[in-house]
Motif scaffolding. Structure first.
Motif, mmCIF file in Angstrom:
data_model
loop_
_atom_site.group_PDB
_atom_site.id
_atom_site.type_symbol
_atom_site.label_atom_id
_atom_site.label_comp_id
_atom_site.label_asym_id
_atom_site.label_seq_id
_atom_site.Cartn_x
_atom_site.Cartn_y
_atom_site.Cartn_z
ATOM 1 N N LEU A 1 -19.748 -46.128 35.748
ATOM 2 C CA LEU A 1 -18.625 -47.027 35.978
ATOM 3 C C LEU A 1 -17.615 -46.792 34.862
ATOM 4 N N GLY B 1 -14.100 -47.732 33.084
ATOM 5 C CA GLY B 1 -12.994 -48.667 32.936
ATOM 6 C C GLY B 1 -11.741 -47.904 32.556
ATOM 7 N N HIS C 1 -12.440 -48.481 37.437
ATOM 8 C CA HIS C 1 -12.175 -49.916 37.482
ATOM 9 C C HIS C 1 -10.986 -50.205 36.573
ATOM 10 N N VAL D 1 -18.688 -52.014 32.697
ATOM 11 C CA VAL D 1 -18.424 -50.585 32.818
ATOM 12 C C VAL D 1 -19.145 -49.837 31.699
#
Length: 248
Positions: free
Chosen positions: A10, A12, A37, A77
């Motif tokens: 994940l 960021g 994200h 994240v």
């Protein structure tokens, strides 16, 4: 159980709220199993008519970065890709490292900055000793970019500040505007050309000029996302956005 869509990582992605380029650029580069994200650094769209105005605007971005970081970290994240560039060059190599360390202390995870990513990308190509660069900045910020690159071991031959008057104006600079700038920056004395300023859309033009000139032409959004992927152990080779992601 891991994240269903971001089962590998994940990411960021942080950028100013006025920035319309980082998000689509980095989404193009995202491999399967990695999700981006986005978190926006709230900032006004001020009118910059001088070096002093520009510095005030970039300081506002820097001051609001930690809030955007805290926001995206609620998604847990794994890593941050910092899609603002001017402030990451300020203060040379040491200033850049300190700014990154402050962000990482807030996040509790690692981060890739534009400044370090450009330097790493130039070193990844190998044999690059001299560079030139374009930015949407004012000359005062180009001086900081030059200092960082020179402290990183590269001789800067030429640079071009476009002096965009507003943050949102940066995304309005066209390939037609940039081609004569790149022609000016190129030369037998230059091993590589760099573009900084993350709202300046130059991923595709960098690919075009890399092929045309047979030398590295590095767009900062490509470099920063590449750096983030590699820092996370994601080694996928991604086609269509230049040699950096395709080969290194």
């Amino acid at each position: 159980m891991g994240d269903v869509l971001g089962w590998r990582k994940l990411m960021g992605v942080i950028a100013p709220s006025t920035n319309t380029t980082v998000q689509p650029d980095m989404e193009r580069m995202r491999p399967v199993g990695v999700t981006n994200h986005f978190s926006r650094i709230y900032v006004e769209d001020p009118l910059a008519l001088s070096n002093e105005d520009f510095l005030v605007g970039t300081q506002a971005i820097s001051d609001a970065t930690h809030d955007a970081v805290r926001s995206v970290m609620t998604a847990k994240v794994d890593y941050l890709v910092l899609g603002m560039s001017a402030v990451t060059f300020y203060g040379g190599v040491e200033g850049s490292r300190k700014w990154k360390a402050d962000v990482e202390a807030v996040a509790g995870v690692g981060a890739s900055t534009g400044a370090e990513s450009v330097a790493a990308a130039l070193k990844a190509y190998g044999g690059v000793k001299t560079v030139s660069f374009v930015s949407p900045y004012y000359p005062v910020a180009n001086t900081e970019v030059r200092r960082f690159l020179e402290e990183s071991g590269f001789e800067v031959k030429r640079d071009k500040p476009l002096e965009c008057k507003r943050w949102t104006d940066i995304a309005k600079v066209t390939p037609e505007d940039l081609r004569p700038v790149l022609d000016y920056l190129d030369g037998d004395d230059v091993d590589a050309i760099v573009q900084v300023g993350t709202n300046l859309s130059m991923v595709d033009l960098a690919v075009e000029y890399e092929q045309k000139l047979s030398k590295p032409v590095i767009a900062i959004n490509t470099a920063t996302y590449w750096h983030g992927l590699r820092a996370c152990g994601i080694e996928d080779k991604i086609e269509g956005v230049g040699r950096l992601l395709a080969e290194f």
